[in-house]
Design an enzyme around this catalytic site. Structure first.
Site, PDB file in Angstrom:
ATOM      1  NE  ARG A 184      35.227  34.603  39.989  1.00 30.22           N
ATOM      2  CZ  ARG A 184      35.690  35.185  38.892  1.00 30.22           C
ATOM      3  NH1 ARG A 184      34.917  35.991  38.191  1.00 30.22           N
ATOM      4  NH2 ARG A 184      36.920  34.966  38.475  1.00 30.22           N
ATOM      5  NE  ARG A 239      42.090  40.375  52.004  1.00 29.20           N
ATOM      6  CZ  ARG A 239      42.538  40.254  53.251  1.00 29.20           C
ATOM      7  NH1 ARG A 239      42.310  41.216  54.129  1.00 29.20           N
ATOM      8  NH2 ARG A 239      43.229  39.187  53.625  1.00 29.20           N
ATOM      9  CG  ASP A 263      37.759  36.650  34.675  1.00 26.07           C
ATOM     10  OD1 ASP A 263      38.550  36.661  35.641  1.00 26.07           O
ATOM     11  OD2 ASP A 263      36.780  35.882  34.606  1.00 26.07           O
ATOM     12  NE  ARG A 319      47.437  32.262  43.494  1.00 26.00           N
ATOM     13  CZ  ARG A 319      46.777  32.579  42.384  1.00 26.00           C
ATOM     14  NH1 ARG A 319      45.975  31.687  41.821  1.00 26.00           N
ATOM     15  NH2 ARG A 319      46.911  33.775  41.823  1.00 26.00           N
ATOM     16  CD  GLU A 342      49.519  34.511  44.482  1.00 26.14           C
ATOM     17  OE1 GLU A 342      48.352  34.749  44.880  1.00 26.14           O
ATOM     18  OE2 GLU A 342      49.806  34.310  43.289  1.00 26.14           O
ATOM     19  NE  ARG A 346      34.486  21.568  34.835  1.00 29.54           N
ATOM     20  CZ  ARG A 346      35.598  22.284  34.938  1.00 29.54           C
ATOM     21  NH1 ARG A 346      36.673  21.743  35.484  1.00 29.54           N
ATOM     22  NH2 ARG A 346      35.655  23.518  34.494  1.00 29.54           N
ATOM     23  CE1 TYR A 360      39.824  39.024  40.379  1.00 30.76           C
ATOM     24  CE2 TYR A 360      38.228  37.947  38.930  1.00 30.76           C
ATOM     25  CZ  TYR A 360      39.501  38.021  39.475  1.00 30.76           C
ATOM     26  OH  TYR A 360      40.465  37.118  39.091  1.00 30.76           O
TER      27      TYR A 360
END
Length: 377
Positions: A171, A247, A348, A277, A298, A175, A346
């Site tokens: 995922r 989780r 989106d 984070r 988190e 670049r 999972y």
């Protein structure tokens, strides 16, 4: 027909709206005191900042129909997710891009040079990566893997990256230009008044009744012609075969004045930092102006029976248990399992809405299938 939606998140709301517009009566229940599920947003009373209560949700999609659908109910402001990470005493840009590569290796490579350089770092002995670790080593080599992926992944998933499937890393792009936009989808944005306001508008229909603080109880389904279940798949069966692994997240809130970290998301890749984070929520709505700021550290850990599940683990043990529950779900009459929890995947937000729209269409055409999407039944 009288229909029951278990869960007032995106799945339940979108299905309820489409079926209500077709003339059905939809009752939507949720055990929590609010709608919108884990994309729930609310104003922080101390700072006035619009907070993503269960962690940040950035909307991104290439699905034009889904984009048209959400913009029917909410104004979306342009937003690009530009993530930073603190590792080894420096701040880098994510996803890994040409700036990250040049900064990390102290070089001034052009795109073609950087591509060749990273290819030389990769472990070419790995021809068919099976684990997260193998995928990373084959993809970017040991240096970038150790700095940006290994520690963060161990904290996020609670296990060594060699135990995780390679698909998780697929995922994340690399670049070879200076594009630091985390996502590459055509449509990206943030809802101007928040996701909860958007879901409230979706649910605002005379054929929809919403009942919060209302957990599902045995016997409820007897009063309805069909149930759309977006709660935990194993929870529908009373966890009688065991619990699927998730989780969960703990959030440590703190407030300051001004701008605390200068960006919306700062990852922490070093394993000695206990949190994954810090999110600063005023940056998720850059069109607003607030003197104060609210941030959240988190912490990821294993999900217990009383915790909110966030990320399905889907390792070997869970996949075997999932197959058992999916087989039972396929034999259930009058219920369709939908959404992230109901399908143990999972998802989106755009995929959640796409599947909800497709599920509603199938139901209206008489072709709705039993069972759980995406897993064997």
């Amino acid at each position: 027909m009288k229909l029951l939606m278990v869960g007032a998140g995106l799945s339940g709301a979108v299905i309820a709206r489409r079926l209500a517009e077709a003339g059905h009566r939809a009752t939507v229940i949720d055990a929590r005191p609010h709608i919108a599920g884990n994309c729930h947003t609310e104003r922080d009373p101390e700072t006035g900042v619009l907070v993503h209560v269960y962690g940040p949700h950035i909307f991104h999609t290439d699905d034009a129909e889904v984009w048209d659908y959400v913009t029917r109910f909410e104004t979306f402001r342009p937003y690009k997710n530009r993530v930073k990470t603190t590792a080894r005493g420096e701040v880098f840009s994510l996803p890994i891009n040409l700036h990250t590569i040049n900064q990390f290796y102290r070089k001034t490579l052009r795109p073609d040079e950087a591509r060749a350089f990273i290819a030389a770092q990769a472990d070419t002995s790995i021809t068919d990566p099976q684990s997260f670790e193998e995928q990373a080593l084959r993809f970017v080599g040991p240096d970038l893997y150790e700095a940006f992926f290994k520690g963060y992944t161990e904290k996020q998933w609670g296990c060594h990256p060699s135990a995780l499937p390679a698909s998780i890393l697929k995922r994340l792009p690399v670049r070879f230009n200076y594009d630091d936009n985390y996502f590459f989808h055509r449509f990206q944005g943030m809802p101007e008044t928040g996701y909860t306001a958007m879901v409230a508008r979706i649910l605002d229909h005379p054929n929809i009744d919403v009942h919060l603080d209302t957990p599902y109880a045995p016997g409820m389904a007897d009063r309805y012609g069909h149930v759309f279940w977006s709660g935990p798949l194993d929870g529908y069966f009373g966890y009688d075969l065991g619990r699927l692994g998730y989780r969960t997240l703990d959030f440590e809130r703190f407030t300051e004045t001004g701008d605390w970290q200068g960006c919306a998301v700062m990852n922490y890749g070093d394993p000695e930092v206990p949190y994954t984070r810090i999110t600063e929520h005023k940056h998720f709505a850059p069109w607003e102006d607030h003197a104060g700021t609210v941030c959240y550290r988190e912490f990821s850990r294993a999900c217990g029976p009383d915790d909110i599940p966030y990320y399905p683990i889907r390792l070997v043990e869970e996949k075997a248990l999932l197959s058992d529950y999916a087989a039972r779900a396929a034999g259930e009459e009058g219920v369709t399992f939908v959404g992230r929890l109901g399908t143990y995947r999972y998802l989106d937000m755009d995929v959640t809405i796409r599947e909800a729209l497709d599920t509603a269409r199938a139901f209206l055409s008489g072709g709705v299938e039993r069972g759980v999407a995406g897993v064997p039944g």
